[in-house]
Write an enzyme that holds these catalytic residues in place. Structure first.
Site, PDB file in Angstrom:
ATOM      1  N   HIS A 106      60.146  21.866  -1.827  1.00 13.38           N
ATOM      2  CA  HIS A 106      61.059  20.987  -2.560  1.00 13.38           C
ATOM      3  C   HIS A 106      60.237  19.870  -3.224  1.00 13.38           C
ATOM      4  CE1 HIS A 106      64.020  17.907  -3.456  1.00 13.38           C
ATOM      5  NE2 HIS A 106      64.864  18.917  -3.567  1.00 13.38           N
TER       6      HIS A 106
ATOM      7  N   GLU B 293      63.869  23.664 -10.162  1.00 17.54           N
ATOM      8  CA  GLU B 293      64.324  22.273 -10.131  1.00 17.54           C
ATOM      9  C   GLU B 293      63.336  21.392 -10.906  1.00 17.54           C
ATOM     10  OE1 GLU B 293      67.047  21.379  -6.624  1.00 17.54           O
ATOM     11  OE2 GLU B 293      65.032  21.394  -5.815  1.00 17.54           O
TER      12      GLU B 293
END
Ligand code: PGA
Length: 245
Positions: free
Chosen positions: A93, A163
């Site tokens: 992430h 992302e």
């Protein structure tokens, strides 16, 4: 199949996580068309899993350590998450990469550790604003994929989350047409590593108003949502919008 993954980050206390999970289990959705997974903080995980145990909601870890056990202060391993039934784990992430300094090499180890214990890794990739300004978006994405997927066996299943770092938590969501194009490129790139149909989710300032603009594209298999997923109304509105799309 579309996917809605709710990354609760460190937004909620343990009790708030339990309360939200209780609200989430009461939201109805067609399981054959939508997979929903919650990613609570580590300390809340066992409590949330108690709440969701008889529901169709899946659970995932926000981060894992690649070593099963040992002298790693503060770490929680993929093996431990597997022991308590985690189905998914986010790896790489952007907050892990950019705040905690995780390298592509560490992300690969985490990815492999998940596969070794039967957890489906959710490999998060994304370019920074700097990459974007320098025209290096695809360079960055390809590099992040290569560093983790080189040598992966063709039959493993995993998920990719695109992302863009500049869109996470900023309210500056990537234009959906542009996102759909990038997803096509990511899917092409994935075919050099695997014959499997790997779901690619979009993440970055997704909310109940814009979610449909993403999931209406064939190349966008779902969404990874942070701040808009941490209140009961927001969660339910996203699920209902996805069902209606
Ligand atoms: P955001 O976060 O929805 O708050 O932008 C997305 C993510 O970090 O996964």
């Amino acid at each position: 199949m579309k996917y809605f993954f709710a990354n609760w980050k460190m937004y909620l206390s343990v009790q708030e996580s339990i309360d939200l999970a209780q609200a989430c289990v009461s939201v109805e959705y067609p399981q054959d068309a939508l997979t929903i997974a919650l990613f609570p903080t580590a300390l809340a995980y066992p409590h949330v899993s108690h709440v969701t145990r008889e529901s169709t909601l899946a659970l995932g870890a926000q981060n894992v350590a690649w070593v099963p056990k040992g002298a790693y202060t503060g770490a929680v391993s993929a093996e431990m998450y597997a022991e308590i039934g985690a189905q998914y784990a986010l790896v790489g992430h952007s907050e892990r990469r950019h705040i905690f300094g995780e390298t592509n090499d560490a992300v690969k180890k985490k990815f492999d550790a998940c596969l070794a214990v039967g957890i489906t890794p959710v490999l998060c990739i994304g370019e920074t604003q700097e990459d974007l300004d320098a025209g290096k978006r695809m360079y960055r994405l390809k590099k992040q994929l290569l560093s983790v997927l080189e040598g992966v066996s063709a039959n493993v299943s995993f998920v990719v989350a695109y992302e863009p770092v500049w869109s996470i938590g900023t309210g500056n969501a990537c234009d959906h047409l542009q996102a759909a194009e990038i997803h096509d490129s990511i899917k092409n790139e994935l075919h050099t590593y695997t014959d499997q149909d790997i779901p690619v989710l979009y993440g970055g300032s997704v909310n109940s108003q814009n979610v449909v603009s993403y999931v209406m594209h064939e190349s966008i298999d779902g969404v990874l949502v942070g701040s808009a997923s941490v209140d009961a109304d927001g969660f339910a509105t996203i699920v209902n919008a996805m069902i209606a799309a």
